[in-house]
Design an enzyme around this catalytic site. Structure first.
Site, PDB file in Angstrom:
ATOM      1  N   ASP A 198     -13.137 -32.981  19.912  1.00  0.00           N
ATOM      2  CA  ASP A 198     -13.086 -31.760  19.117  1.00  0.00           C
ATOM      3  C   ASP A 198     -14.509 -31.205  19.011  1.00  0.00           C
ATOM      4  OD1 ASP A 198     -11.293 -30.298  16.820  1.00  0.00           O
ATOM      5  OD2 ASP A 198     -13.387 -30.494  16.200  1.00  0.00           O
ATOM      6  N   ILE A 199     -14.635 -29.876  19.072  1.00  0.00           N
ATOM      7  CA  ILE A 199     -15.956 -29.252  18.943  1.00  0.00           C
ATOM      8  C   ILE A 199     -16.351 -29.229  17.464  1.00  0.00           C
ATOM      9  CG2 ILE A 199     -17.333 -27.188  19.372  1.00  0.00           C
ATOM     10  CD1 ILE A 199     -15.333 -26.447  21.577  1.00  0.00           C
ATOM     11  N   GLU A 239      -9.809 -25.884  19.488  1.00  0.00           N
ATOM     12  CA  GLU A 239     -11.045 -26.446  20.046  1.00  0.00           C
ATOM     13  C   GLU A 239     -10.908 -27.932  20.359  1.00  0.00           C
ATOM     14  OE1 GLU A 239     -11.609 -26.470  15.499  1.00  0.00           O
ATOM     15  OE2 GLU A 239     -10.561 -25.281  17.018  1.00  0.00           O
TER      16      GLU A 239
END
Length: 307
Positions: free
Chosen positions: A188-189, A231
């Protein structure tokens, strides 16, 4: 529809027959070429492929049936229409003509009008087959593009959610079948909402694209990566234990961290959770990786956490 200026090869050991065919062609748009033996004809078609072949049966050195056999055995020449022009008109010969793959049989002495009609008919048939094959090839290419579009995330060019889950099912099946290790990573960003809020959604999309490129460039050809949603990304590492998966994941993480952006204050990082397949159900497997991703987020982000 027919072939314009068709190239026709006539094979006959009798010069008079070839002269007669040449005289007929003069009044048409046929481009006639002649060979007086089977070996000469086979040598010719190695370099130039005719649209149609007129072939005698009774010839020295190599008869017409042997010439036809060799033509059909070659990928280059197997689809050339062949018409036998021969004095042999017994039923056994005629049956053999078609069994061997020739398109037609014209008895000698031939009627000029009949010969032209049959040649033109087979040229039209070849033109239609060529057009049909082209349309089929174009349709197959279009279907292939549609299949690809249906499995690829339009923004990141990685597999989409449906496609990556299909790849995961395949990877699990192979792991069971060949008794090999299988690891996955959910990543995950970090602070992606802040990127969108500060720099706008267009810049956010550009960040997604660049991180997707980092993922693609740092996995093996056998690995699979897909956009899980928003994301989040899912990466599949077939035939890989935890140590190998951690090394790959850490390489992705460190590369993302080192990305340089035009905005001095824009920094990117990812958190990742690893899981190894132990026979659990597919969603439980993904859930294990997601749980470790949560641990990475809770313990400070910008790190990889495994089981």
């Amino acid at each position: 529809m027919r072939i314009t200026n068709p190239k026709i090869l006539a094979i006959d050991d009798t010069p008079e027959n070839l002269m007669l065919l040449g005289a007929i062609a003069k009044n048409l748009d046929w481009q006639m070429t002649f060979a007086t033996s089977g070996p000469e004809a086979l040598e010719f078609v190695e370099h130039k492929i005719p649209d149609l072949i007129l072939l005698d049966i009774m010839m020295p050195i190599m008869d017409g049936f042997e010439v036809l056999k060799r033509l059909k055995a070659s990928e280059k020449t197997k689809d050339i229409p062949v018409i036998f022009i021969t004095a042999k008109t017994d039923p056994i010969t005629i049956v053999k003509v078609f069994e061997q793959g020739a398109q037609d049989h014209i008895p000698k002495p031939f009627n000029k009008t009949e010969l032209v009609a049959r040649v033109e008919g087979h040229l039209r048939e070849k033109a239609l087959k060529t057009e049909l094959n082209l349309k089929v090839a174009l349709l197959e290419a279009a279907n292939s593009r549609l299949d690809q579009m249906a499995s690829i995330d339009a923004l990141t060019n990685l597999q989409n959610r449906r496609s990556i889950f299909a790849s995961l099912s395949e990877a699990i099946a192979n792991s069971k079948r060949y008794e090999t290790s299988l690891c996955i990573m959910m990543l995950d960003i970090d602070h992606f909402k802040a990127v969108n809020d500060t720099y706008g959604h267009q810049r956010g999309d550009e960040v997604l694209v660049e991180i997707a490129k980092v993922i693609s460039n740092n996995i093996r050809e056998v690995d699979r990566a897909g956009r899980y949603g928003g994301e989040e990304f899912l990466v599949i590492f077939p035939s890989t234990g935890l140590e190998g998966a951690f090394q790959a994941a850490e390489k992705i993480r460190s590369t993302v961290e080192s990305l340089q952006w035009a905005e001095p204050d824009l920094k990117t990082a990812i958190s990742g959770g690893l899981a190894i397949y132990t026979g659990q159900k597919e969603l439980e497997f993904v859930g294990a990786a997601d749980e470790n991703l949560y641990k990475a987020k809770e313990s400070g982000r910008n790190k990889i956490v495994g089981p």
